[in-house]
Every structure is written in C-alpha cells, then in structure tokens.
Design an enzyme around this catalytic site. Structure first.
Site, PDB file in Angstrom:
ATOM      1  N   MET A  98      35.400  62.160  30.905  1.00  0.00           N
ATOM      2  CA  MET A  98      34.369  62.602  30.166  1.00  0.00           C
ATOM      3  C   MET A  98      33.352  63.076  31.133  1.00  0.00           C
ATOM      4  SD  MET A  98      33.857  60.361  26.817  1.00  0.00           S
ATOM      5  CE  MET A  98      35.258  60.562  25.514  1.00  0.00           C
ATOM      6  N   HIS A 152      34.672  51.387  21.326  1.00  0.00           N
ATOM      7  CA  HIS A 152      35.995  51.886  21.869  1.00  0.00           C
ATOM      8  C   HIS A 152      36.496  50.741  23.079  1.00  0.00           C
ATOM      9  CE1 HIS A 152      37.925  54.555  25.274  1.00  0.00           C
ATOM     10  NE2 HIS A 152      38.763  53.714  24.598  1.00  0.00           N
ATOM     11  N   GLN A 179      30.462  52.465  16.207  1.00  0.00           N
ATOM     12  CA  GLN A 179      31.920  52.505  16.702  1.00  0.00           C
ATOM     13  C   GLN A 179      31.872  52.009  18.190  1.00  0.00           C
ATOM     14  OE1 GLN A 179      32.793  56.117  19.305  1.00  0.00           O
ATOM     15  NE2 GLN A 179      33.961  56.807  17.278  1.00  0.00           N
ATOM     16  N   HIS A 197      34.863  49.339  25.824  1.00  0.00           N
ATOM     17  CA  HIS A 197      34.777  50.609  27.126  1.00  0.00           C
ATOM     18  C   HIS A 197      33.528  50.996  26.672  1.00  0.00           C
ATOM     19  CE1 HIS A 197      35.023  54.618  28.181  1.00  0.00           C
ATOM     20  NE2 HIS A 197      35.757  54.033  29.062  1.00  0.00           N
ATOM     21  N   HIS A 198      32.888  51.471  25.414  1.00  0.00           N
ATOM     22  CA  HIS A 198      31.708  51.816  25.144  1.00  0.00           C
ATOM     23  C   HIS A 198      31.352  51.508  23.548  1.00  0.00           C
ATOM     24  CE1 HIS A 198      33.616  55.505  23.917  1.00  0.00           C
ATOM     25  NE2 HIS A 198      32.768  55.690  22.943  1.00  0.00           N
ATOM     26  N   HIS A 247      27.253  59.459  31.204  1.00  0.00           N
ATOM     27  CA  HIS A 247      28.705  58.780  30.899  1.00  0.00           C
ATOM     28  C   HIS A 247      29.956  59.325  31.557  1.00  0.00           C
ATOM     29  CE1 HIS A 247      31.772  56.496  28.821  1.00  0.00           C
ATOM     30  NE2 HIS A 247      32.334  57.467  28.406  1.00  0.00           N
ATOM     31  N   HIS A 269      33.890  58.355  33.260  1.00  0.00           N
ATOM     32  CA  HIS A 269      35.130  57.116  33.470  1.00  0.00           C
ATOM     33  C   HIS A 269      35.186  57.063  34.997  1.00  0.00           C
ATOM     34  CE1 HIS A 269      36.848  58.367  29.244  1.00  0.00           C
ATOM     35  NE2 HIS A 269      35.485  57.726  29.172  1.00  0.00           N
TER      36      HIS A 269
END
Length: 447
Positions: free
Chosen positions: A289, A147, A145, A76-77, A215, A217
């Site tokens: 977000m 997601h 990281q 997702h990111h 960013h 969704h």
C-alpha cells in the site's frame, strides 16, 4: 400474516437494518470513552472485522484525543471511521466481516488510523473531530475496523480498541483528514521502486495540516510528502517517514495552510531486494500500500471534514521530486523494535509525556545526521547496508541527470521535452485508468 411476508421482512432487515453497540458511557469521573471489539474471533489470516457504536442523535460531541489499546502482534492496523449508517444486521450481531464489504453506508469519513504499536494523538487546543447530534456532523456511528494479521489461537477472543477523549463543548475549529493514496507495482530484486501520487487541492476553505501518518507494508523504506508550487515548480518537505516505524500521526515540519490552487505530492519508496515475486497493491499483508493521512484543522462552519485525493503525476510534477526523496530517515533501532514488539499492553493504558513512550519522527534533516548514521550502522552486516548503497547510487544518478539537464541548450531541451511529454501523456492515460480502478476498490472495500 403470510409466511412469505415474514420471510421478506426478515430478509430486508438482515440486509439493510443497522446493527451496532450503543456508545458506552464515559469512565467514572472522566471524559474517556472506551471503544472495544466485542470479543471477536478472526477466522483466517488477514481478516478484516468491524464493529459499530451508535452515537446520541441529539448530542453533538468533539473528539480531542485518541489512545490505542492493541498490539502489532495481533492487529496489522486499525481505522476509526465516522459513518452515516452501517452494514451489520442487528444489535445482536455487533461485529461483521468487512474485508469484502465497505465499513459504512452513506457518508463516510476516516477519523483516525493506527499501526505498528504507535502512540496515541492529542489534537491542538480548540480543535476536535465533530461527531453526533443534529447539526452539521453527518457522523451517526463510530466504526472500528481491525485488520488482523493472523487468526487467533484456539479459545482466544480479541478486545482491541481505542480510548477517546470527548467533550460536548463546541470547538473553534473542526479536525479533518486528507487521505492520499498511490498504487504501487513492485518488480522483484529492485533496490528502489517509487510510487507517486499528486493532489491539486479543490477546497475553497483553507485547511491547516499539522500532523501526518504514513502507511506501507513490509517493502516500504521511506514515504515523503511535499507542498508543491505549480508556478515555480518548487517543493517544501512536509513529512519524511519510515513506514517500518510505529505508524502514528507525527508532526509535520511546520504547520501548512493549503487551499484551492495548492498541490501536494507524495512518494512511497520500496525495496524488493531478496524478493522473487512481483508485488501489487492490495489489502493483505503480502500486498503493498501507499497511504498518507494528513490531519488538519479548518473553519468549523464552512470547512470540509474529510477529503481523499490522488492523481497520476504529470511530467512537471514528476520532475519536482527532490533527488533525496528516496533517502530513508537515519536508522533508529529503538523505533524499529518498538514497531514490532511494543512496550506494554494493559487495559487502561494512558499516554505519557515520556519521550521514550512517544518517539517522534525526524521530520527535518539535521546537521551531522549523515555522520551519525554512518557511525552507528554496522558495515559488516544488516540487509539495510545493500539498500542504503543502492539508494545512494540512485540519488547520485538523479542528481547527475539534473545537472546534465541544466547544461543542455534551450533548443534541445524544448525538443526533448516535447517528445517526452507526448510519450508521457499516452502512458499517463493508461496509468490513470489503472489507478482509478484501484482507488475505487480501495475506497469501496478497505476505507
């Protein structure tokens, strides 16, 4: 040695000892360092997994370019952070679930962010993100990281990551990120819902913003950012981005030098037409977000390498947003398809100068755009038609409000403004409490 003491040491190390992979050497004959997830297995949808790479504590380095190895079908990111310490327990377990825990211990800064099959980013000449060494950089680890949108099919592992171009040569300027966030709350069946955030800059050393990443969704339709003059209440567009396009760092309309006393306003606009439930801020794909990442360069000796900012806007700032701030950029089916499906995915993907490989966002409204958009959109279908019509109506409404306001006498304006300001201040205090609760959660667990 007692069993109790051994157990205590084991518990302490499991809780506090650093865990990491060593920073890999560059590919032969290059300055390219490959950072990859170590074959992780997401166990659930919306899983957050981190892995850390320990930098050489004696060598200061500068990142000058980012390339991504990953696809939106799986990730997702992805965020690359520079950290003073990390949470995972030992070098034998170099990845950990970071959905409910922060990515770093101590000093933390975001270096890069990616989503929706975006292209990589090359920094301007003489600019680099400073990492490692014993000097002013407090970045001792790089943490990737990811997601994961969904868990993987049985038997599959993931190696999503980045390729970094790194030099040991000191750069004239250091790169940094200014992160601005807002807290969207979106009722169902609404064509236009705005979430705004305002940032008075506090840094005494100027920063020079040259690229921005937006960013949101699935409900996001457009995100805008403006440089705002609190004396004249004037605004200048910095970026207008479609969060459904590849979420890369795109050039701003020009290079912006901002410092203490300047202000930046951001607005995220959403459409919940066809959605029956309320949508709140959060980290899952079903939540929403509102993030704007501004990449800048600044003085290498005295500049700040990471800043986060965002306040509930005051009444004067609220009035400063242009009426067309809620108008998305012209439709671009190529970018929309690219964001979902990408173009290729091989292990040593390289950046290309081909415009098709690196589509750039439209940052300034050109003559003829509106006519081209009307000619290219199929008026008989597409859910965007209903949204576009509603947005156009809302823009007209806002412009009419502005015109009426201009025609109002100064005495009635003063009375109305006083009443509005008093009411807005009461509402603002409540919103600020909610906003900062969310911002604390976001920075503690998701940044």
């Amino acid at each position: 040695m007692s069993l109790w003491f051994v157990s205590l040491v084991a518990f302490y190390c499991a809780t506090f000892c650093d865990g990491y992979l060593q920073m890999p050497p560059p590919l032969p004959g290059t300055n390219t360092y490959q950072l990859r997830m170590p074959g992780v297995v997401p166990e659930r949808d919306d899983d957050y997994i981190c892995t850390a790479f320990k930098l050489d504590p004696e060598k200061e380095m500068y990142i000058t370019q980012f390339r991504v190895e990953g696809t939106a079908e799986r990730a997702h990111h992805m965020i690359l952070s520079g950290c003073a310490g990390v949470f995972t327990s030992s070098p034998d377990t170099p990845s950990w679930n970071c959905g409910s825990h922060a990515t770093c211990t101590g000093s933390t800064r975001i270096l890069y962010a990616w989503a929706k099959n975006a292209a990589g980013t090359r920094l301007p000449p003489s600019v680099g993100f400073r990492i490692g060494g014993t000097g002013k950089s407090r970045v001792k680890y790089l943490v990737v990281q990811v997601h994961y949108a969904t868990k993987l099919p049985p038997g599959e592992r993931d190696y999503t990551g980045l390729d970094l171009e790194i030099t040991f040569e000191p750069q004239k300027y250091i790169a940094g990120i200014l992160l601005m966030v807002a807290s969207p709350e979106i009722p169902p069946h609404q064509a236009v819902v705005n979430s705004d955030s305002c940032c008075p800059l506090d840094s005494t050393v100027p920063i020079n913003v040259f690229a921005t990443r937006v960013h949101a969704h699935a409900l996001g339709t457009v995100i805008t950012a403006y440089k705002y003059d609190p004396k004249t209440h004037g605004t200048e567009l910095m970026i207008k981005g479609n969060p459904q396009w590849p979420q890369a760092f795109y050039p701003t309309t020009r290079e912006f030098s901002v410092a203490k006393g300047d202000e930046i306003l951001i607005r995220c606009t959403y459409s919940s037409l066809g959605k029956d439930t309320y949508t709140r801020s959060g980290g899952s794909g079903a939540d929403e977000m509102c993030n704007v990442y501004m990449m800048y360069y600044t003085d290498a000796d005295n500049g700040t390498e990471f800043q986060s900012c965002g306040y509930v806007c005051n009444p004067e700032q609220n009035k400063a947003y242009p009426a067309d701030s809620i108008e998305p950029p012209p439709r671009n089916p190529v970018l929309e398809a690219y964001a979902i499906h990408g173009k290729r995915n091989h292990q040593l993907r390289k950046n290309s100068s081909d415009v098709q490989d690196h589509p750039e966002i439209i940052t300034q409204k050109r003559k003829g755009d509106a006519a081209e958009q009307k000619a290219n959109v199929d008026q008989s279908s597409s859910p965007q038609v209903a949204v576009a019509a509603a947005v156009a109506q809302e823009v007209d409404n806002q412009r009419q409000v502005v015109n009426v306001d201009k025609e109002t006498t100064s005495s009635s304006k003063s009375s109305q403004v006083a009443d509005d300001n008093e009411k807005a201040i009461r509402q603002q205090k409540q919103r600020e409490d909610n906003f900062w609760s969310f911002l604390f959660f976001y920075r503690r667990f998701l940044s």
